[in-house]
Design an enzyme around this catalytic site. Sequence first.
Site, PDB file in Angstrom:
ATOM      1  N   TYR A 174      -6.947   2.493  10.430  1.00 42.63           N
ATOM      2  CA  TYR A 174      -7.025   2.063   9.035  1.00 42.63           C
ATOM      3  C   TYR A 174      -8.483   1.894   8.649  1.00 42.63           C
ATOM      4  O   TYR A 174      -9.162   0.992   9.141  1.00 42.63           O
ATOM      5  CB  TYR A 174      -6.242   0.765   8.861  1.00 42.63           C
ATOM      6  CG  TYR A 174      -6.187   0.208   7.452  1.00 42.63           C
ATOM      7  CD1 TYR A 174      -6.479   0.975   6.333  1.00 42.63           C
ATOM      8  CD2 TYR A 174      -5.817  -1.121   7.235  1.00 42.63           C
ATOM      9  CE1 TYR A 174      -6.423   0.458   5.049  1.00 42.63           C
ATOM     10  CE2 TYR A 174      -5.739  -1.650   5.961  1.00 42.63           C
ATOM     11  CZ  TYR A 174      -6.049  -0.873   4.875  1.00 42.63           C
ATOM     12  OH  TYR A 174      -5.985  -1.394   3.600  1.00 42.63           O
ATOM     13  N   LYS A 202      -4.834   5.902   7.959  1.00 44.61           N
ATOM     14  CA  LYS A 202      -4.789   5.603   6.531  1.00 44.61           C
ATOM     15  C   LYS A 202      -6.234   5.495   6.075  1.00 44.61           C
ATOM     16  O   LYS A 202      -6.968   4.595   6.497  1.00 44.61           O
ATOM     17  CB  LYS A 202      -4.056   4.290   6.253  1.00 44.61           C
ATOM     18  CG  LYS A 202      -4.071   3.924   4.770  1.00 44.61           C
ATOM     19  CD  LYS A 202      -3.686   2.483   4.511  1.00 44.61           C
ATOM     20  CE  LYS A 202      -3.894   2.147   3.027  1.00 44.61           C
ATOM     21  NZ  LYS A 202      -3.717   0.712   2.744  1.00 44.61           N
TER      22      LYS A 202
END
Length: 333
Positions: A174, A202
Amino acid sequence: MAFSGRLTSSLRPALATLHWAAPRQCRGLSTPQASEPSLNLGGIFPPLTTPFSPTQEVDYAQLEGNLRRYASIPFRGLVVLGSNGEYPYLASREKVEVVSCVRRALPRDCLLLAGSGCESTQATIELTVSMAEAGADVALVVTPCYYRGAMTTAALVHHYTEVGDASPIPVVLYSVPANTGLDLPMEAVITLAQHPNIIGIKDSGGDITRMGLMVHKTRQEDFQVLAGSASFLLASYAVGASGGVCALANVLGDPLCQLDHLCRKGQWQEARDLQHRLIEPNMAVTRRFGIPGLKKAMEWFGYYGGPCRAPLAPLSPAQVEELRRTFSANGWL
């Protein structure tokens, strides 16, 4: 407080619709993948907000209500304890309980991604194991950033490798530089994509060139790139992203799933028109007004938003009016 057994049982049939079998060509919008991913992340994931009571306690009844309302939207799965879940403001026991409660309300085949990133590698591993025990399918691990000057490519590769080795569930990287001040280096992403238990990233930075290069450089790996914002979702798909974890999906879940569908069908003009109408509302509930704005907008669409935890402050009346104008001007209110 946990969901009751009766309520959990009643929610399961409705929430089963959350398990959306995303098209198998999710990586095929740009660069073909060597083989099908072991766990398909193609589709839209709302990063759920954490409902709080007026006294700023986690409100599980309101969480339950939001889950019921989301059940009719064809999300690929749910993300809990991301940035929009006010993750840094929850105690460890609250984090585990939120994941446990959401898991009990969902069918087993509905993907549940849970944030577990901490500043130290040891703490991250411990919380990741706890998230797995609470029922998470995937751990979403944000970059450690407090000592960002020391977070070299080598340090980050070591950190994530240790987490990937120890985690009982797959790991998604992330990168959210707006919050951490740290972009996960491309070299680190390419190296970590080779780890058998690290299945994606992500990326919330919004650099489409970077995202396209990630897709290209990891095309032979079991690795997927997820857009971290609705503002650049179409562009992300055009360069080969698999799906999106988008704050705006808490408010406009159906339109975002429609955008995902249009891109997969190659209906680019319709997708472009829809994308244009989503950019300003998304910017308003992320960059402009943040989580207080997101929670306020949720209330206009039938969801529970409620207060944030201090020190996040509610919007002023003038800000609320500006937020409403943004949604109205784009045809959503």
